[in-house]
Design an enzyme around this catalytic site. Structure first.
Site, PDB file in Angstrom:
ATOM      1  N   ASP A 132     133.983 -27.826  -9.990  1.00  0.00           N
ATOM      2  CA  ASP A 132     133.905 -28.393 -11.333  1.00  0.00           C
ATOM      3  C   ASP A 132     134.827 -29.597 -11.492  1.00  0.00           C
ATOM      4  O   ASP A 132     136.032 -29.518 -11.221  1.00  0.00           O
ATOM      5  CB  ASP A 132     134.270 -27.339 -12.369  1.00  0.00           C
ATOM      6  CG  ASP A 132     133.310 -26.159 -12.353  1.00  0.00           C
ATOM      7  OD1 ASP A 132     132.241 -26.286 -11.727  1.00  0.00           O
ATOM      8  OD2 ASP A 132     133.631 -25.127 -12.957  1.00  0.00           O
ATOM      9  N   ASP A 176     136.969 -28.314  -4.441  1.00  0.00           N
ATOM     10  CA  ASP A 176     136.757 -27.675  -5.735  1.00  0.00           C
ATOM     11  C   ASP A 176     135.382 -28.122  -6.234  1.00  0.00           C
ATOM     12  O   ASP A 176     134.870 -29.161  -5.815  1.00  0.00           O
ATOM     13  CB  ASP A 176     137.862 -28.102  -6.697  1.00  0.00           C
ATOM     14  CG  ASP A 176     137.670 -27.564  -8.094  1.00  0.00           C
ATOM     15  OD1 ASP A 176     137.361 -26.366  -8.239  1.00  0.00           O
ATOM     16  OD2 ASP A 176     137.814 -28.356  -9.044  1.00  0.00           O
TER      17      ASP A 176
END
Length: 264
Positions: A11, A9
């Site tokens: 963020d 991922d």
């Protein structure tokens, strides 16, 4: 030969805040968003960081801000991102994430960034980080401008679907592959691989990780990437994405619910 991938991922896993929000000041300077939108994005950033928004609240914020990108000139967005990328992202990248990316590459693993943020942001960040492939949200474009509709969205179950598609395309052994995320919304993606890690997890992901016996990692050391050398394993990044609503470009660009058929 077995092929292994590491899915990250973006963020709050690789970088310390929302990648879309990080560019809000520069989008305002470029005339894409107003001061009022800046204030709204600052509030949303606060909610995002403290983890105080549940799914329904996020849906309301996405709906309220979904029209923000409509009419934006795509070339202008790309130009702003290119001009400000290092200044915006460099101070936000976790040293621990960079080390993990390097370790995976050293072991011959492909590194793939999977993000609900827009492809115009994620692709150049992926290049800077040396990612092999990128999965990111894509907005519909007409006559060089965003229409406000969503072509493809990488969020929740759609991230897991993207992982499956990449495994089929490149022959990854998912049981031997890795995934890293901070959010419980990425639980479907994490469950696709044999080695899942919760990074700076929110409350719900921390609970899920403990129940499943996953390791919990803490990243807290920002690094300036200009001081490091990262090279992508392939000349270009594959921009991949799979169905949903939207999270693209500037301030906070959360999607509306116009395209519910694309994902939850």
């Amino acid at each position: 030969m077995t092929r292994i991938a590491a899915f990250f991922d973006l963020d709050k896993t690789i970088i310390a805040r929302s990648s879309t929000l990080a560019f809000s000041k520069h989008f305002q300077a470029g005339g894409l968003i107003t001061r009022a939108a800046m204030i709204r994005s600052a509030y949303t950033q606060f909610v995002y960081v403290v983890g105080g928004a549940d799914h329904d609240q996020m849906e309301k914020m996405r709906k309220a801000l979904s029209e923000m990108v409509t009419g934006w000139d795509v070339a202008t967005v790309k130009e702003i991102v290119a001009d400000t990328l290092h200044n915006v992202v460099d101070p936000l990248v976790y040293e621990e994430a960079v080390q993990l990316i390097e370790q995976h590459h050293a072991q011959g693993h492909d590194v793939i960034i999977v993000s609900a943020s827009g492809t115009e942001l994620v692709e150049p960040i992926g290049t800077m980080l040396g990612a092999d492939h990128v999965v990111a949200t894509q907005m519909e474009i007409e006559d060089g401008r965003y229409t406000g509709e969503i072509a493809l969205y990488a969020y929740r179950e759609e991230k897991a679907r993207a992982v499956q598609q990449l495994a089929e395309r490149f022959g990854y052994d998912l049981e031997q592959s890795y995934a890293y995320s901070d959010s419980v919304t990425d639980l479907p993606m994490l469950e696709e691989v044999g080695h899942a890690f919760a990074v700076n997890p929110d409350k719900d992901l921390r609970k899920a990780a403990k129940e499943r016996g996953w390791d919990i990692l803490v990243f807290n050391k920002p690094v300036a990437l200009r001081s490091r050398v990262l090279s992508p394993s392939t000349p270009t990044l594959a921009a991949l994405a799979v169905g949903g609503a939207v999270a693209i470009a500037g301030g906070v660009i959360w999607a509306g619910t116009k395209r519910r058929r694309l994902g939850a």
